[in-house]
Structure formats: structure tokens, C-alpha cells
Design a protein around this motif. Structure first.
Motif, PDB file in Angstrom:
ATOM      1  N   TYR A  48       0.818  -1.213   0.000  1.00  0.00           N
ATOM      2  CA  TYR A  48       0.000   0.000   0.000  1.00  0.00           C
ATOM      3  C   TYR A  48       0.854   1.266   0.000  1.00  0.00           C
ATOM      4  CZ  TYR A  48      -3.556   3.394   1.274  1.00  0.00           C
ATOM      5  OH  TYR A  48      -4.381   4.488   1.286  1.00  0.00           O
ATOM      6  N   GLU A  49       1.782   1.343   0.933  1.00  0.00           N
ATOM      7  CA  GLU A  49       2.613   2.546   1.009  1.00  0.00           C
ATOM      8  C   GLU A  49       3.488   2.712  -0.237  1.00  0.00           C
ATOM      9  OE1 GLU A  49       2.208   0.771   3.828  1.00  0.00           O
ATOM     10  OE2 GLU A  49       1.246   2.266   5.124  1.00  0.00           O
ATOM     11  N   GLY A  50       3.991   1.579  -0.742  1.00  0.00           N
ATOM     12  CA  GLY A  50       4.894   1.636  -1.891  1.00  0.00           C
ATOM     13  C   GLY A  50       4.189   1.967  -3.205  1.00  0.00           C
ATOM     14  N   ALA A  51       2.874   1.825  -3.237  1.00  0.00           N
ATOM     15  CA  ALA A  51       2.118   2.136  -4.458  1.00  0.00           C
ATOM     16  C   ALA A  51       1.928   3.644  -4.548  1.00  0.00           C
ATOM     17  CB  ALA A  51       0.769   1.407  -4.442  1.00  0.00           C
ATOM     18  N   THR A  52       2.969   4.316  -5.008  1.00  0.00           N
ATOM     19  CA  THR A  52       2.914   5.773  -5.123  1.00  0.00           C
ATOM     20  C   THR A  52       2.020   6.178  -6.290  1.00  0.00           C
ATOM     21  OG1 THR A  52       4.818   5.702  -6.584  1.00  0.00           O
ATOM     22  CG2 THR A  52       5.263   6.022  -4.234  1.00  0.00           C
ATOM     23  N   VAL A  53       1.633   7.442  -6.301  1.00  0.00           N
ATOM     24  CA  VAL A  53       0.784   7.929  -7.388  1.00  0.00           C
ATOM     25  C   VAL A  53       1.502   7.748  -8.731  1.00  0.00           C
ATOM     26  CG1 VAL A  53      -0.313   9.968  -8.373  1.00  0.00           C
ATOM     27  CG2 VAL A  53      -0.489   9.518  -5.915  1.00  0.00           C
ATOM     28  N   ARG A  54       2.798   7.955  -8.745  1.00  0.00           N
ATOM     29  CA  ARG A  54       3.554   7.779  -9.990  1.00  0.00           C
ATOM     30  C   ARG A  54       3.482   6.327 -10.474  1.00  0.00           C
ATOM     31  NH1 ARG A  54       8.205  10.023 -12.732  1.00  0.00           N
ATOM     32  NH2 ARG A  54       8.020  11.825 -11.365  1.00  0.00           N
ATOM     33  N   ARG A  55       3.643   5.402  -9.517  1.00  0.00           N
ATOM     34  CA  ARG A  55       3.556   3.983  -9.894  1.00  0.00           C
ATOM     35  C   ARG A  55       2.143   3.608 -10.329  1.00  0.00           C
ATOM     36  NH1 ARG A  55       7.448   1.724  -5.031  1.00  0.00           N
ATOM     37  NH2 ARG A  55       9.345   1.569  -6.278  1.00  0.00           N
ATOM     38  N   LEU A  56       1.149   4.181  -9.672  1.00  0.00           N
ATOM     39  CA  LEU A  56      -0.238   3.917 -10.084  1.00  0.00           C
ATOM     40  C   LEU A  56      -0.458   4.442 -11.510  1.00  0.00           C
ATOM     41  CD1 LEU A  56      -2.064   4.728  -6.716  1.00  0.00           C
ATOM     42  CD2 LEU A  56      -2.109   2.522  -7.907  1.00  0.00           C
ATOM     43  N   GLU A  57       0.129   5.566 -11.831  1.00  0.00           N
ATOM     44  CA  GLU A  57       0.023   6.090 -13.198  1.00  0.00           C
ATOM     45  C   GLU A  57       0.663   5.133 -14.199  1.00  0.00           C
ATOM     46  OE1 GLU A  57      -0.017  10.926 -13.018  1.00  0.00           O
ATOM     47  OE2 GLU A  57       1.915   9.976 -12.641  1.00  0.00           O
ATOM     48  N   GLU A  58       1.871   4.672 -13.874  1.00  0.00           N
ATOM     49  CA  GLU A  58       2.575   3.754 -14.775  1.00  0.00           C
ATOM     50  C   GLU A  58       1.768   2.477 -15.001  1.00  0.00           C
ATOM     51  OE1 GLU A  58       7.029   5.108 -13.321  1.00  0.00           O
ATOM     52  OE2 GLU A  58       6.377   3.032 -13.032  1.00  0.00           O
ATOM     53  N   GLU A  59       1.271   1.915 -13.886  1.00  0.00           N
ATOM     54  CA  GLU A  59       0.622   0.597 -13.954  1.00  0.00           C
ATOM     55  C   GLU A  59      -0.722   0.678 -14.680  1.00  0.00           C
ATOM     56  OE1 GLU A  59       1.647  -3.144 -13.226  1.00  0.00           O
ATOM     57  OE2 GLU A  59       2.498  -1.841 -11.684  1.00  0.00           O
ATOM     58  N   THR A  60      -1.440   1.784 -14.503  1.00  0.00           N
ATOM     59  CA  THR A  60      -2.744   1.914 -15.161  1.00  0.00           C
ATOM     60  C   THR A  60      -2.612   2.534 -16.557  1.00  0.00           C
ATOM     61  OG1 THR A  60      -3.113   4.107 -14.185  1.00  0.00           O
ATOM     62  CG2 THR A  60      -3.990   2.210 -12.976  1.00  0.00           C
TER      63      THR A  60
END
Lengths: 190, 190
Positions: A29-41
Motif C-alpha cells: 500500500y505505502e509503496g504504491a505511489t501515485v507515480r507507480r499507479l500512473e505507470e501501472e494503469t
């Protein structure tokens, strides 16, 4: 400007949930940064947070989705089948995502009281589906009679929790099939 | 200057482990910052890292300590007794610490390959103790004969994992006593 259809919005929402599930599983949860969420989605933060108020809401939506799916399988096929499905899908990315989400839920339940309250309502659906199915099975004479339904339900839930932790730790699913046979046998009429 | 005795060093090491266990349980591995470890142990970072190379080594030492204690109980009383002890100690701070450590181990096994390798050797002790005890019990005619030892061991380990996850999520231990009766009955000779 063309109007965005509801169908399109729903599809976009599903896209975000799928990417977010993978992201939470991979990074926690903590490691899922907004930047990573952008990349993954593959979507911008603007697009993501148009659909979900914040990261916590996004996480709860992922967990809620999983809980609904699980409750449906329980209602149709029972909790032991949910466990057998987990063994069959051992190496699928969807399952890795699901397991990751479950462990994150466990961790946050322990460390975050507000989250625990929001989660309680969602996990209730699975518990209710299990209760209903066991009630029907008892009426059908499939279950052992010398142990109350409540205990049988807790026993099955304990086995499921064990399986989640086992698989989430990356331990092998091989040979757990016969273990689930034991679990099933323990609740059935002899 | 007086020479620091081995006894004193050992006591200090135990002090650090106790504080670190509480700190990892409360904040998780990443959240257990050096500052928080100092607060919880009441010692300076210099004193802490005189005894342990780094935070990972400290965490592994905590987990190793727990594994050794658990293996000892398994050897004497069996895995079901380990589970019953978990129910009895539900609200003790030691147990909260132990559960927290277990969940952190689970999480790191999933996200950190190097950690998984270092952990494997440590968890082997518990598995070996369980195997040895089941072998003795089978020789004594206590266990059911129609299921192989390996499956019985996996079944008990699944129940333990389930209990760890259940308690670590803060769910109530009440009524799990009868569930453990079911677990025990499932491996015994009828």
C-alpha cells in the motif's frame, strides 16, 4: 465535445482497478505511489482520481471487488472450492494480485483503526455467503451433526486464512490438494 | 575502565531484541525507523548497531528468536499446543509483537528475494521439530493411519498460518478453541 458514456466510464474504472490491484500487490500500500499507479494503469493521476477520491478509496474499491467475487463463488460452490481455485490459479498474475491485496488488508487492519471500520462492512458479505451455504448444506444432511455451524464456519475460514498466508508467502501449492481433502472431510458427515 | 562482561552484553542484546520486536510490530519493518528503534529500546543507535550490523540483521534476529522458541514448544507439546498458547495469550504485548513479526516476515518473503533466502534456513527448524514429533506420534499410534505424515504436517501448518493471520488482523480468539479441537481431531486416530 462528445459526451463520455456511462459504458466508457465503467470500462475506465475497471481499467484503473486492474492496474491498481497489480500495483498494490507489487509494491504494497505505502509503496504504491501515485507515480507507480500512473505507470501501472497507463493513466494520469487526474484520470485516476476523477474516479476515486484518494488512494485509500482506490484500495478499498480493489478489496471490495475481490470480496464480491469471492462471495459469489462461496454462494455457488462453497468455501472449500474457493480454496481449490486458489491452488489451481497459483501462478496467474490475477491471483498474485489478489493475494497481495489480502495481505495488505491484513496489515492495515492491524495498524489502522479507521481502515478496520471501513473494511468490516465489506468482509461481512463473504461471511454471510458462507453462513447461508452451510445452512443449506446442513439442511441437505451433508454436514456432520455433532459440531455447531458456527464452529464449522470458523474452521473453514481458518483454513482459508492459512492458505492465503501460505500462498502469499510464495510457498508451493503442490500437495495442498490432499490437505484440502482433509479440511473438507473434517466438516462432512461420516 | 571496567571490562564489559559477556553476561552484560547478552542482557543488552536481549533488551534490544525486546524493544525491536515491539517496534517492528507497531510500525512494520519500513516504519521502524532508527529513531523509533532508539525510543523503543531506550538505547542509542550506536549501542544498537554495535550488536546488530543493520536493521535487516536486527529483524532477522528477532524472527530467529521467535522461531527457536516455537520449535522448542513444538518438540515438547506439538503444533496444536502452539496454537492453543496463541489463543491463551491473545492480549499480551509479547504476543502482539510476535504476530506482528510473523506478518512482517510474510510480507517481506513476498517482496524481497534476498530476505526469503535468509529466512528459509530459520523456518526449517520449526518444520523439522514438527516432523520429528509427528513421527514419534505415529509410532505411538496416536495419529490416523490413512493419511501420510507429510499431509498431516501440511494440514497442521495450514491451521497455524490461518491462526496467525486471524489473530494478526485483530479478530477475536474467542470460540477458536473448539475450532482447534476440530483441527486436532482431524489428524488423530478415530
Amino acid at each position: 465535445m462528445p459526451k463520455v458514456s456511462q459504458l466508457h466510464l465503467d470500462a475506465r474504472r475497471q481499467e484503473i482497478l486492474a492496474g491498481a490491484r497489480a500495483c498494490f500487490a507489487r509494491h504494497g500500500y505505502e509503496g504504491a505511489t501515485v507515480r507507480r499507479l500512473e505507470e501501472e494503469t497507463g493513466l494520469s493521476r487526474g484520470a485516476i482520481f476523477h474516479h476515486f477520491r484518494d488512494k485509500e478509496s482506490l484500495f478499498l474499491a480493489v478489496a471490495e471487488d475481490d470480496a464480491a467475487e469471492m462471495a459469489a463463488v462461496v454462494a455457488e460452490q462453497g468455501l472449500v472450492q474457493v480454496m481449490r481455485n486458489l491452488l489451481d490459479d497459483e501462478f496467474s498474475p490475477e491471483q498474485a494480485g489478489w493475494l497481495g491485496t489480502q495481505l495488505e488488508v491484513s496489515r492495515r487492519l492491524r495498524t489502522d483503526k479507521d481502515f478496520a471500520a471501513r473494511w468490516a462492512a465489506r468482509s461481512e458479505a463473504i461471511s454471510q455467503a458462507t453462513h447461508d451455504r452451510l445452512t443449506r448444506q446442513r439442511e441437505a444432511g451433508v454436514l456432520r451433526e455433532d459440531v455447531d455451524l458456527d464452529t464449522l464456519q470458523r474452521f473453514l475460514e481458518l483454513a482459508l486464512d492459512g492458505l492465503v498466508l501460505h500462498l502469499a508467502m510464495g510457498r508451493p501449492a503442490a500437495k495442498l490438494g490432499t490437505v484440502l481433502d482433509l479440511v473438507e472431510e473434517a466438516v462432512r458427515r461420516r
